[in-house]
Design a protein around this motif. Structure first.
Motif, PDB file in Angstrom:
ATOM      1  N   ILE A 298      31.383  50.381  65.421  1.00 47.94           N
ATOM      2  CA  ILE A 298      30.968  51.788  65.418  1.00 47.94           C
ATOM      3  C   ILE A 298      30.422  52.179  66.795  1.00 47.94           C
ATOM      4  O   ILE A 298      30.745  53.257  67.320  1.00 47.94           O
ATOM      5  N   LEU A 299      29.623  51.322  67.395  1.00 46.62           N
ATOM      6  CA  LEU A 299      29.070  51.609  68.717  1.00 46.62           C
ATOM      7  C   LEU A 299      30.195  51.765  69.741  1.00 46.62           C
ATOM      8  O   LEU A 299      30.177  52.684  70.570  1.00 46.62           O
ATOM      9  N   ILE A 300      31.161  50.871  69.696  1.00 39.31           N
ATOM     10  CA  ILE A 300      32.280  50.941  70.643  1.00 39.31           C
ATOM     11  C   ILE A 300      33.070  52.235  70.436  1.00 39.31           C
ATOM     12  O   ILE A 300      33.435  52.918  71.401  1.00 39.31           O
ATOM     13  N   LYS A 301      33.295  52.601  69.171  1.00 39.51           N
ATOM     14  CA  LYS A 301      34.028  53.824  68.851  1.00 39.51           C
ATOM     15  C   LYS A 301      33.276  55.060  69.335  1.00 39.51           C
ATOM     16  O   LYS A 301      33.886  56.057  69.749  1.00 39.51           O
ATOM     17  N   MET A 302      31.940  55.013  69.298  1.00 32.67           N
ATOM     18  CA  MET A 302      31.109  56.151  69.745  1.00 32.67           C
ATOM     19  C   MET A 302      30.848  56.101  71.247  1.00 32.67           C
ATOM     20  O   MET A 302      29.943  56.749  71.757  1.00 32.67           O
ATOM     21  N   ARG A 303      31.625  55.286  71.979  1.00 30.09           N
ATOM     22  CA  ARG A 303      31.582  55.187  73.443  1.00 30.09           C
ATOM     23  C   ARG A 303      30.285  54.568  73.972  1.00 30.09           C
ATOM     24  O   ARG A 303      29.861  54.850  75.085  1.00 30.09           O
ATOM     25  N   ALA A 304      29.688  53.729  73.134  1.00 32.02           N
ATOM     26  CA  ALA A 304      28.571  52.895  73.601  1.00 32.02           C
ATOM     27  C   ALA A 304      29.113  51.471  73.685  1.00 32.02           C
ATOM     28  O   ALA A 304      28.605  50.550  73.031  1.00 32.02           O
ATOM     29  N   SER A 305      30.174  51.310  74.489  1.00 30.41           N
ATOM     30  CA  SER A 305      30.932  50.062  74.515  1.00 30.41           C
ATOM     31  C   SER A 305      30.083  48.867  74.928  1.00 30.41           C
ATOM     32  O   SER A 305      30.167  47.794  74.330  1.00 30.41           O
ATOM     33  N   HIS A 306      29.265  49.045  75.965  1.00 29.27           N
ATOM     34  CA  HIS A 306      28.465  47.927  76.457  1.00 29.27           C
ATOM     35  C   HIS A 306      27.534  47.415  75.365  1.00 29.27           C
ATOM     36  O   HIS A 306      27.445  46.200  75.124  1.00 29.27           O
ATOM     37  N   ALA A 307      26.855  48.341  74.677  1.00 32.65           N
ATOM     38  CA  ALA A 307      25.935  47.952  73.599  1.00 32.65           C
ATOM     39  C   ALA A 307      26.706  47.327  72.443  1.00 32.65           C
ATOM     40  O   ALA A 307      26.280  46.328  71.849  1.00 32.65           O
ATOM     41  N   GLY A 308      27.885  47.899  72.101  1.00 30.87           N
ATOM     42  CA  GLY A 308      28.682  47.378  71.001  1.00 30.87           C
ATOM     43  C   GLY A 308      29.170  45.970  71.259  1.00 30.87           C
ATOM     44  O   GLY A 308      29.109  45.100  70.378  1.00 30.87           O
ATOM     45  N   GLU A 309      29.643  45.736  72.488  1.00 30.33           N
ATOM     46  CA  GLU A 309      30.133  44.402  72.836  1.00 30.33           C
ATOM     47  C   GLU A 309      28.991  43.387  72.855  1.00 30.33           C
ATOM     48  O   GLU A 309      29.146  42.239  72.416  1.00 30.33           O
ATOM     49  N   LYS A 310      27.838  43.812  73.332  1.00 26.06           N
ATOM     50  CA  LYS A 310      26.677  42.907  73.370  1.00 26.06           C
ATOM     51  C   LYS A 310      26.257  42.529  71.947  1.00 26.06           C
ATOM     52  O   LYS A 310      25.947  41.360  71.666  1.00 26.06           O
ATOM     53  N   LEU A 311      26.248  43.508  71.050  1.00 23.04           N
ATOM     54  CA  LEU A 311      25.855  43.239  69.665  1.00 23.04           C
ATOM     55  C   LEU A 311      26.876  42.325  68.980  1.00 23.04           C
ATOM     56  O   LEU A 311      26.504  41.426  68.210  1.00 23.04           O
ATOM     57  N   GLN A 312      28.146  42.534  69.281  1.00 20.31           N
ATOM     58  CA  GLN A 312      29.183  41.675  68.706  1.00 20.31           C
ATOM     59  C   GLN A 312      29.033  40.239  69.205  1.00 20.31           C
ATOM     60  O   GLN A 312      29.195  39.286  68.443  1.00 20.31           O
ATOM     61  N   ASN A 313      28.708  40.075  70.488  1.00 16.84           N
ATOM     62  CA  ASN A 313      28.487  38.735  71.047  1.00 16.84           C
ATOM     63  C   ASN A 313      27.315  38.031  70.373  1.00 16.84           C
ATOM     64  O   ASN A 313      27.353  36.818  70.125  1.00 16.84           O
ATOM     65  N   ILE A 314      26.276  38.795  70.077  1.00 14.47           N
ATOM     66  CA  ILE A 314      25.121  38.216  69.379  1.00 14.47           C
ATOM     67  C   ILE A 314      25.518  37.763  67.974  1.00 14.47           C
ATOM     68  O   ILE A 314      25.160  36.661  67.528  1.00 14.47           O
ATOM     69  N   LEU A 315      26.286  38.613  67.271  1.00 22.12           N
ATOM     70  CA  LEU A 315      26.744  38.258  65.924  1.00 22.12           C
ATOM     71  C   LEU A 315      27.637  37.021  65.974  1.00 22.12           C
ATOM     72  O   LEU A 315      27.516  36.118  65.123  1.00 22.12           O
TER      73      LEU A 315
END
Length: 296
Positions: free
Chosen positions: A264-281
């Protein structure tokens, strides 16, 4: 005219400082022309807490009167009225009340300090997440922050909160699935679904990774259920209100919804935060998988 009178009174008050510095015991005097005789006489000045009601003459002394309530004089003087007590400004409180011989003293109220370049009291700075308070602010000084040391963290912005020690998973009979950083605690394992552990750090994640407010509003809007979205909206929410909505969402979200958050973060153009959260998961899932291989 008013400015001229004020400057004259100020000069008269300040002119006695040299007398005070020399420690003279006799009252200081000033020259006055006797209106009856035309001769110059030396009149006593009035002591602090009083003002000159009438000048002396060749055969009478200076007539001094006490300052009325709400006024003062701090020095020996010969002004015709006392000075009005000062008023505390915005975000100030009274430190010492006005008296007949001293002006009111003010200081910044709790949570504020005097900033000289602004000439006003401003709120103490908050230490951002990942930082703790080294020295609390006072009425004269701002908060001093420091980055959290190894083994400690802070997941809030605060003007009085220090860094907290990472929890020990071993003491609680659990396994470490995500090592703590300066902005979140150690995450310890009891169950198998990694989303349950990601849930613990999501509120701190959004505080630490500063997403622009317009984008954060769109993200929160996307997370809200349809009925709530129609009723409330997010276009006017502040950062603190948005973070509160995120915390509420996290507490009720299913593991599947938690796992969908990076996308959802990546789709809402918060790509850096989305990728970081995915890496944590991914790191959590990897650690849990390792624990299972060792006897899950």
């Amino acid at each position: 005219m008013i400015c001229s009178l004020f400057l004259t009174e100020l000069f008269l008050l300040l002119s006695v400082r040299s007398w005070l510095a020399h420690g003279t015991t006799a009252p200081p005097t000033y020259e006055h022309t006797d209106p009856l005789t035309g001769t110059t006489v030396q009149c006593d000045r009035c002591p602090p807490g009083t003002f000159l009601r009438a000048s002396c003459s060749s055969d009478t002394k200076s007539d001094c009167a006490p300052c009325p309530e709400g006024s003062f004089t701090e020095l020996w003087n010969y002004i015709g009225h006392c000075l009005r007590c000062g008023i505390c400004g915005r975000n100030q409180v009274v430190k010492k009340e006005c008296s007949a011989d001293s002006d009111r003293q003010c200081e910044c109220k709790q949570g504020y300090f005097y900033r000289q370049d602004y000439d006003m009291c401003v709120r103490h700075s908050e230490c951002p997440s990942g930082h703790g308070v080294l020295t609390r602010g006072t009425a004269e000084t701002d908060t001093v922050c420091r980055i959290c040391s190894d083994g400690t963290f802070s997941d809030i912005s605060s003007a009085d909160h220090n860094c907290t020690q990472h929890q020990s998973c071993g003491n609680a009979g659990m396994k470490l699935v995500l090592k703590g950083t300066i902005w979140h605690d150690n995450v310890c394992a009891k169950v198998k679904d990694g989303a349950a552990y990601l849930r613990e750090i999501i509120p701190a994640f959004f505080i630490h990774h500063k997403i622009k407010i317009k984008r954060l509003r769109r993200i929160v809007h996307k997370l809200l259920p349809d009925d709530v979205r129609k009723q409330e909206g997010t276009s006017e929410l502040s950062f603190s209100e948005l973070h509160s909505r995120i915390s509420s969402w996290v507490s009720s979200a299913t593991p599947m919804q938690i796992r969908q958050l990076p996308a959802i973060l990546i789709k809402m153009r918060a790509s850096h935060a989305g990728e970081k959260l995915q890496n944590i998961l991914n790191a959590i899932d990897k650690n849990l998988s390792k624990e299972c291989h060792n006897g899950c």
